[in-house]
Write an enzyme that holds these catalytic residues in place. Structure first.
Site, PDB file in Angstrom:
ATOM      1  N   ASP A  97      45.921  36.349  28.874  1.00 37.06           N
ATOM      2  CA  ASP A  97      46.659  37.120  30.278  1.00 37.06           C
ATOM      3  C   ASP A  97      47.734  35.176  30.480  1.00 37.06           C
ATOM      4  O   ASP A  97      48.267  35.470  31.313  1.00 37.06           O
ATOM      5  CB  ASP A  97      45.450  36.828  31.469  1.00 37.06           C
ATOM      6  CG  ASP A  97      44.882  38.252  31.606  1.00 37.06           C
ATOM      7  OD1 ASP A  97      46.147  38.740  31.221  1.00 37.06           O
ATOM      8  OD2 ASP A  97      44.023  37.737  32.055  1.00 37.06           O
ATOM      9  N   ASP A 127      42.400  36.489  33.204  1.00 36.60           N
ATOM     10  CA  ASP A 127      40.881  35.852  33.329  1.00 36.60           C
ATOM     11  C   ASP A 127      40.805  35.295  31.260  1.00 36.60           C
ATOM     12  O   ASP A 127      39.990  34.523  31.209  1.00 36.60           O
ATOM     13  CB  ASP A 127      39.749  36.326  33.514  1.00 36.60           C
ATOM     14  CG  ASP A 127      39.282  37.378  33.080  1.00 36.60           C
ATOM     15  OD1 ASP A 127      40.770  38.110  32.689  1.00 36.60           O
ATOM     16  OD2 ASP A 127      38.585  38.270  34.047  1.00 36.60           O
ATOM     17  N   ASP A 183      44.078  40.784  39.103  1.00 37.22           N
ATOM     18  CA  ASP A 183      43.083  41.181  38.401  1.00 37.22           C
ATOM     19  C   ASP A 183      42.134  42.679  38.987  1.00 37.22           C
ATOM     20  O   ASP A 183      42.398  42.406  39.912  1.00 37.22           O
ATOM     21  CB  ASP A 183      42.436  40.472  37.838  1.00 37.22           C
ATOM     22  CG  ASP A 183      42.634  40.048  35.967  1.00 37.22           C
ATOM     23  OD1 ASP A 183      44.016  40.827  36.091  1.00 37.22           O
ATOM     24  OD2 ASP A 183      42.519  39.118  35.854  1.00 37.22           O
TER      25      ASP A 183
END
Length: 879
Positions: A553, A549, A219
């Protein structure tokens, strides 16, 4: 009533906790279950397993009940809290990937290699042990009953017992029983140390798997960046401000609308609070993007809290929360008998829904397509090129009676479910550029990964220009590299066929050069990770790590070989699906996990190099001794002592070495590279040749060379001889000094480098040496030894030191010229894993079905206790 275990996926609200612990519904059920007495033991066990799963879910759910819950805002990357994929089958597959636990058949990279190696060693050791017993029995029978013509006597049973003991001893020495201990020690030691490096390991096997990682899909927000967002540029009333404008310099009407739009159309749990001490930066609580917007309100000199006190959440008429389809958030509030809609979101999404804009001096202007293109070219693209996230703020009024140009007149209540018509023809207030600075340590960490042969990819929800800028600052994109930057829509076009199905052959044309995936959904991330793992383009197959997070996901985290969840910004669902939790949400912590993972892998490889050398020597000596002198030069108790040295003590010594930066200077092993490399096999066989030659020279000529009595062809009740004591002592000395050689497995010459940095190693080495002196000098009949003189001790130590010199000679042999297939073991996963089948059968037994276990499976189970131990640890960690 909301029960524990419920996940809030969308919307906002307040919860009142009515009961916790034994007073909750789950607690009452558990109390009743605990009070019930089960007569059937198997039924009791089944119920216990079931209750344990429910309790785990309940405990996780209680974390939600103790907080004010809000899910009506964007996450850090503009990514998805709840995604609806157009491909229903893939969505279902992703959900199954998240909900399913670690299957019994799932094995880590090292686990699969160890299984293969353990089975190979087990079969070889069993064959040699049986062959040794057979040869000893045949020789004894032929010599005693045929040539000497003796008749059977019960005394001869002692010989058969002795032969059987020798065979069992050979088997014990041949099979690496200490391997489970080495694996467990290395993993436990690494897990403890990784905690200090901000890596909370949930599954033990994730440690070593991370050491084999070849790709990291990360990310952006909070991982590569600081996740402390600030508005640094703004476009208001036709002016592009590079600093925060003064409130008084803005048209009063527009400034007031902007402050109210930001204050109201944000999660009320999001706040900006003063620092703990004067001079500290304000603390951002809640969604970081909204914190940046609220910080902008404070910088204008206004209080967002005063507006929130005036307009409470209870007065909201409708809230359109952020999701992947909208990429925006809207709040409807009552106003003068009508309604006002505030909207904020990704600039390119919100601006397409705007028909008006406040221009110079706050004048209302038509926001034509040409003007939108000009704003995109002159404002949004330059902001995005500087790594800024662009957010547009807009509004729309619904009034009764006469309406202005940018208002909507209504008589009947608007259809609030028709979102497309409600969030349309908006009036644009501003475009804000939000900066999320790259963490200062991230560029160096990414360069370290690249030097270590790990490809870093950034998967983000930001637009492609912002993603490109951040990736360049981080070092993911480098000049001269053939890289690919795609948005989620283009990515899906390239990997799907005409029917919309993902094709691996199309995926293989994309993922190799892909470095940045922008405007992506969690489904895109899942598809990318799955495609890389399933690809066979790489010789050693890819091992993929993923960070996440958000709740959605979860599928990607579960699909990845190693899933990293954010400890600060991560949701409980993401943490539950992960293998390791980053307690500081920092990418540099992933690099530390790679280093520790490689250290685990190397520690186990060091132990194998050491143990297999001893195995080969002990088995060959026992076998040849049985053939040549009808006895093993190494007695059973002596071989058991050697087995203790190379199992327990060597595990402690070699499995607790600290990692060094040199571990990140080489390429990862990958999924299919042999566990025992050609360099290791060269060291094993080379040292084994030296040891065997020395032992056989001492065995057949040592009595003459050292002027001592021969111990060959001794009777079964003869006392221990100095001759065989020297053979045993020399073997142990060579083993001890070879333990120093085993510290290096990549052909390094300086085997003493770092030896004094590991006190466990040299303390165990010295204590083993001292124990050997006691055993030889005072062991007597118990250890089949006779005390040696100082001269004989010096000869034994000299032969032991020769191992170090011989190791330098072996290092000179070019490894590349050795054949790969012959000089590499444990490179593939076994076609069928008896241990996995056996565990599956155990699970079937619990369900009450009648199953039978073949004897072969039980035999292999005894030889490969490593597999059982690691899998049980994985199952316990998964629960």
């Amino acid at each position: 009533m909301v029960l524990s275990g419920t996940h809030v996926m969308e919307g906002s609200g307040r919860m009142l906790v009515t009961a916790v612990g034994i007073n909750s519904q789950a607690g009452i059920i558990f109390t009743l279950l605990g009070a019930a007495n089960e007569d059937d033991g198997d039924s009791k066990k089944r119920k216990k397993d079931k209750d344990g799963d429910e309790e785990a879910g309940g405990m996780m759910g209680n974390q939600y009940n103790s907080h004010l819950v809000s899910a009506n805002s964007m996450d850090g990357d503009g990514e998805v809290r709840k995604a609806k994929s157009p491909q229903e089958e893939e969505e279902e597959e992703a959900r199954q990937a998240t909900s399913s636990g670690s299957g019994v058949g799932e094995k880590s990279v090292l686990q699969a290699k160890l299984t293969k190696l353990a089975i190979q060693i087990g079969y070889a050791g069993s064959f040699i042990a049986v062959l040794t017993v057979v040869i000893l029995v045949i020789q004894f029978c032929v010599r005693t009953f045929y040539y000497e013509g003796n008749s059977w006597s019960p005394f001869y049973a002692n010989h058969f017992v002795k032969f059987f003991i020798i065979g069992v001893t050979v088997l014990v020495v041949a099979v690496p029983e200490g391997l489970p201990l080495a694996v467990t020690l290395s993993l436990a030691y690494s897990v403890k140390k990784m905690m200090k490096d901000n890596n909370l390991v949930r599954h033990l096997d994730a440690c070593e798997t991370m050491g084999n990682a070849t790709a990291i899909c990360s990310d952006k927000t909070g991982t590569l960046t600081t996740n402390r967002m600030t508005v640094v540029q703004s476009y208001l009333c036709g002016e592009h401000y590079k600093i925060t404008p003064r409130y008084t310099s803005l048209p009063q009407y527009v400034a007031d609308l902007l402050v109210r739009a930001i204050s109201i159309n944000s999660a009320y749990t999001t706040r900006v609070m003063p620092g703990d001490t004067p001079g500290d930066l304000p603390k951002q609580v809640g969604n970081k993007t909204e914190c940046a917007l609220l910080g902008f309100v404070l910088d204008l000199g206004k209080s967002y809290q005063a507006i929130r006190d005036e307009v409470s959440e209870e007065s909201f008429h409708r809230v359109y929360t952020f999701n992947s389809a909208r990429k925006s958030m809207s709040t409807v509030i009552p106003k003068d008998g009508g309604y006002r809609v505030f909207t904020k979101g990704a600039s390119e999404i919100v601006m397409k829904k705007c028909s008006f804009i406040h221009g110079k001096d706050g004048q209302l202007e038509n926001f034509s397509k040409a003007m939108q293109d000009r704003v995109v070219k002159e404002v949004i693209e330059p902001m995005a090129s500087n790594g800024l996230r662009t957010i547009s703020v807009a509004y729309r009024d619904f009034v009764r009676g006469k309406a202005d140009a940018n208002q909507v007149s209504f008589e009947n209540e608007p259809d609030w479910d028709d979102e497309d018509s409600i969030i349309n023809n908006l009036t644009c207030l501003c475009v804000l550029g939000i900066e999320d600075p790259v963490r200062p340590e991230v560029p160096d960490a990414i360069r370290t990964c690249q030097r270590a042969g790990i490809t870093v990819r950034m998967v983000t929800g930001d637009n492609i220009n912002t993603a490109r800028s951040i990736a360049t600052k981080c070092g993911i994109l480098r000049q001269g590299d053939k890289t690919l930057i795609l948005e989620g829509k283009e990515f899906n076009k390239r990997i799907r066929d005409a029917s919309g199905k993902v094709q691996q052959r199309l995926m293989d044309t994309v993922w190799v050069n892909l470095r940045v995936l922008a405007r992506s959904s969690p489904t895109d991330k899942y598809t990318l990770v799955k495609g890389i793992i399933n690809s066979e383009l790489s010789t050693n197959r890819e091992v993929v790590a993923v960070t996440g997070d958000g709740t959605n996901d979860g599928p990607a985290l579960k699909m990845a070989d190693v899933g990293f969840a954010m400890g600060i910004a991560g949701t409980d669902v993401a943490k539950e699906a992960s293998d390791i939790i980053l307690t500081d949400d920092n990418f540099s912590s992933i690099v530390k996990a790679v280093m520790w993972g490689r250290n685990v892998y190397d520690s186990i490889a060091k132990f194998l190099q050491f143990q297999l050398t001893v195995n080969v020597v002990a088995v060959v000596v026992a076998f040849v001794g049985a053939c040549a002198i009808n006895d093993s030069p190494l007695k059973a108790v002596q071989m058991l002592w050697v087995n203790l040295i190379m199992d327990t003590l060597a595990s402690l010594a070699l499995a607790t070495e600290a990692p060094t930066p040199d571990l990140l200077q080489r390429k990862p092993y990958g999924r299919t590279k042999p566990l025992i490399s050609r360099t290791m096999m060269k060291n094993i066989l080379g040292q084994a040749v030296y040891m065997i030659i020395v032992i056989f020279l001492l065995l057949f000529y040592g009595d003459t060379f050292l002027d001592i009595d021969s111990g060959r062809y001794a009777k079964i009740r003869d006392p221990p001889s100095q001759h065989f004591t020297i053979v045993f002592n020399t073997f142990v000395m060579m083993t001890l000094f070879n333990e120093i050689n085993a510290r290096k497995i990549h052909g390094q010459r300086n085997v003493f480098q770092g030896v004094f940095s590991n006190p466990i190693f040299y303390c165990i080495w010295l204590s083993t040496f001292a124990s050997q002196i006691i055993i030889v000098q005072f062991g007597g009949q118990a250890f089949s030894t006779q005390a040696l003189t100082i001269e004989l001790w010096l000869w034994c130590i000299l032969f032991g030191l020769g191992v170090l010199l011989w190791g330098q000679v072996i290092t000179c042999i070019p490894t590349q010229k050795l054949p790969k297939k012959v000089f590499s073991w444990g490179s593939e996963e076994p076609p069928t894993d008896p241990i996995v089948e056996m565990v599956s059968e155990d699970r079937t037994d619990l369900e009450g079905k009648d199953t039978r276990r073949p004897g072969q499976i039980l035999w292999i189970r005894g030889l490969t206790r490593l597999q059982t131990q690691v899998e049980l640890e994985g199952l316990v960690g998964g629960r």
